[in-house]
Design a protein around this motif. Structure first.
Motif, PDB file in Angstrom:
ATOM      1  N   ARG A 139       0.811  -1.219   0.000  1.00  0.00           N
ATOM      2  CA  ARG A 139       0.000   0.000   0.000  1.00  0.00           C
ATOM      3  C   ARG A 139       0.846   1.271   0.000  1.00  0.00           C
ATOM      4  O   ARG A 139       0.315   2.362  -0.175  1.00  0.00           O
ATOM      5  N   PHE A 140       2.129   1.129   0.206  1.00  0.00           N
ATOM      6  CA  PHE A 140       2.958   2.286   0.502  1.00  0.00           C
ATOM      7  C   PHE A 140       3.037   3.273  -0.660  1.00  0.00           C
ATOM      8  O   PHE A 140       2.680   4.447  -0.522  1.00  0.00           O
ATOM      9  N   TYR A 165       2.512   6.997   0.683  1.00  0.00           N
ATOM     10  CA  TYR A 165       3.538   7.976   0.316  1.00  0.00           C
ATOM     11  C   TYR A 165       2.927   9.368   0.129  1.00  0.00           C
ATOM     12  O   TYR A 165       3.476  10.378   0.580  1.00  0.00           O
ATOM     13  N   CYS A 166       1.760   9.384  -0.505  1.00  0.00           N
ATOM     14  CA  CYS A 166       1.097  10.662  -0.774  1.00  0.00           C
ATOM     15  C   CYS A 166       0.032  10.971   0.278  1.00  0.00           C
ATOM     16  O   CYS A 166       0.078  12.009   0.936  1.00  0.00           O
ATOM     17  N   PHE A 226      -5.044  -3.007  -6.218  1.00  0.00           N
ATOM     18  CA  PHE A 226      -4.464  -1.658  -6.149  1.00  0.00           C
ATOM     19  C   PHE A 226      -5.520  -0.572  -6.355  1.00  0.00           C
ATOM     20  O   PHE A 226      -5.458   0.485  -5.735  1.00  0.00           O
ATOM     21  N   GLU A 227      -6.478  -0.819  -7.241  1.00  0.00           N
ATOM     22  CA  GLU A 227      -7.512   0.180  -7.498  1.00  0.00           C
ATOM     23  C   GLU A 227      -8.375   0.386  -6.257  1.00  0.00           C
ATOM     24  O   GLU A 227      -8.700   1.514  -5.889  1.00  0.00           O
ATOM     25  N   LEU A 271      -4.033   8.928 -10.738  1.00  0.00           N
ATOM     26  CA  LEU A 271      -3.894   7.962 -11.836  1.00  0.00           C
ATOM     27  C   LEU A 271      -2.745   6.988 -11.593  1.00  0.00           C
ATOM     28  O   LEU A 271      -2.812   5.830 -11.974  1.00  0.00           O
ATOM     29  N   GLY A 272      -1.669   7.480 -10.991  1.00  0.00           N
ATOM     30  CA  GLY A 272      -0.489   6.636 -10.798  1.00  0.00           C
ATOM     31  C   GLY A 272      -0.450   6.047  -9.412  1.00  0.00           C
ATOM     32  O   GLY A 272      -1.389   6.244  -8.633  1.00  0.00           O
ATOM     33  N   PRO A 273       0.614   5.357  -9.071  1.00  0.00           N
ATOM     34  CA  PRO A 273       1.728   5.007  -9.957  1.00  0.00           C
ATOM     35  C   PRO A 273       1.420   3.764 -10.789  1.00  0.00           C
ATOM     36  O   PRO A 273       0.442   3.056 -10.538  1.00  0.00           O
TER      37      PRO A 273
END
Length: 323
Positions: A239-240, A245-246, A280-281, A302-304
């Motif tokens: 999940r990082f 991270y953000c 991930f989504e 949108l990313g990463p």
């Protein structure tokens, strides 16, 4: 918790202390599984695990269940990754209702279990289908029960994720991983003072640095076999870069910047029980949209690019001659 005009009103505990630090609520339903008096009986088909693909605590239960072959022993319900003001919602199911429990929102089953309960209805939640009540939401110990109490139901050749000779060491490392990594990112993300945030930020990265070094010495945290500790570390690593991270401002390094942690995370991801339960989504939606996201325009990053999770990790070759 009360039911008002067909809607659920939840009262969340204040999980911020006087210094602006996040303090996670304790679990109410902690009766262990086992064969001793007062414990939850170990039976196939009796329990339903409710999970969400966003949640690291719920995710690790799903990984353990798949690794151990318990899919036909413990039924599984899944809530939407986007938490609503009324709690976790079964909007992924036909009609927006869990087909076994018959509820739309997870707090409903908590209210039916204990009218006085005023904490959050959390995932993972284990419901006794026979009684229709919540019996366990002890995310910290739940994988231990799947690994030990439910051992009679493990598939042939299932890994020993909690070997007796390593239990004291696993317990010790799991305590560190939880407080400094798993929950450490939440302490940073939910902090309401600069000091609380910086303390948590430093806690997370100091421990990740240590784990990076540890994983330069062995394929997994305890040598060449996967253990419960690997499941616990993985759910934060995966999940990082896509969320923490953000969203949680843990932005000194990405996991992709750590050679050993990154290869180790890909090694685990490419095992079906890990990769097939990783969405991930859903993870991005859960952290960036919904009730607690502080994202007023509901803009989803949108990313990463996550296709690199399928690239070769080479840890099998790196450590093939060392054991």
């Amino acid at each position: 918790m009360s039911l008002v005009i067909g809607k659920i009103v939840t009262t969340e505990n204040n999980e911020i202390d006087k210094n602006g630090a996040f303090v996670r609520q304790t679990n109410r339903f902690i009766t262990p599984f086992g064969d001793e008096p007062g414990q939850l009986p170990v039976e196939a088909g009796r329990y339903r695990l409710i999970w969400a693909a966003i949640c690291p605590w719920a995710h690790r239960s799903m990984i353990a269940i798949k690794l151990l072959g318990l899919e036909d022993v413990i039924s599984v319900g899944k809530v939407s990754p986007i938490r609503t003001p009324y709690g976790w919602e079964f909007s992924l199911d036909a009609g927006g209702v869990d087909p076994v429990l018959g509820i739309r929102y997870l707090p409903e089953i908590y209210a039916l279990t204990d009218r006085e309960y005023d904490g959050r209805a959390t995932v993972p939640t284990v419901v006794d289908v026979k009684t229709g009540k919540v019996v366990n939401n002890d995310y910290f110990k739940l994988t231990y029960y799947w690994e030990t109490a439910f051992k009679p139901f493990h598939k042939k050749g299932a890994p020993d994720l909690y070997p007796e000779k390593l239990r004291a060491d696993i317990d010790e490392l799991n305590h560190v991983i939880f407080h400094e990594v798993n929950n450490g990112v939440y302490k940073a993300g939910f902090a309401r003072s600069q000091k609380a945030y910086e303390d948590a930020y430093n806690l997370v990265f100091n421990q990740l640095d240590k784990l990076e070094q540890r994983l330069s010495q062995s394929r997994y945290l305890f040598g060449d076999k996967i253990t419960d500790s690997d499941i616990r570390l993985y759910v934060t690593l995966v999940r990082f870069d896509v969320a923490y991270y953000c969203a949680f401002k843990t932005n000194r390094n990405r996991i992709i910047d750590y050679p050993n942690l990154w290869a180790y995370a890909r090694d685990l991801y490419q095992i079906p029980a890990f990769g097939e339960t990783t969405d991930f989504e859903a993870i991005k939606k859960g952290y960036f949209l919904g009730d607690n996201a502080h994202n007023p325009y509901d803009i989803l990053p949108l990313g990463p690019d996550v296709s690199n999770w399928h690239t070769p990790h080479n840890r099998d070759k790196q450590f093939s001659s060392s054991h």
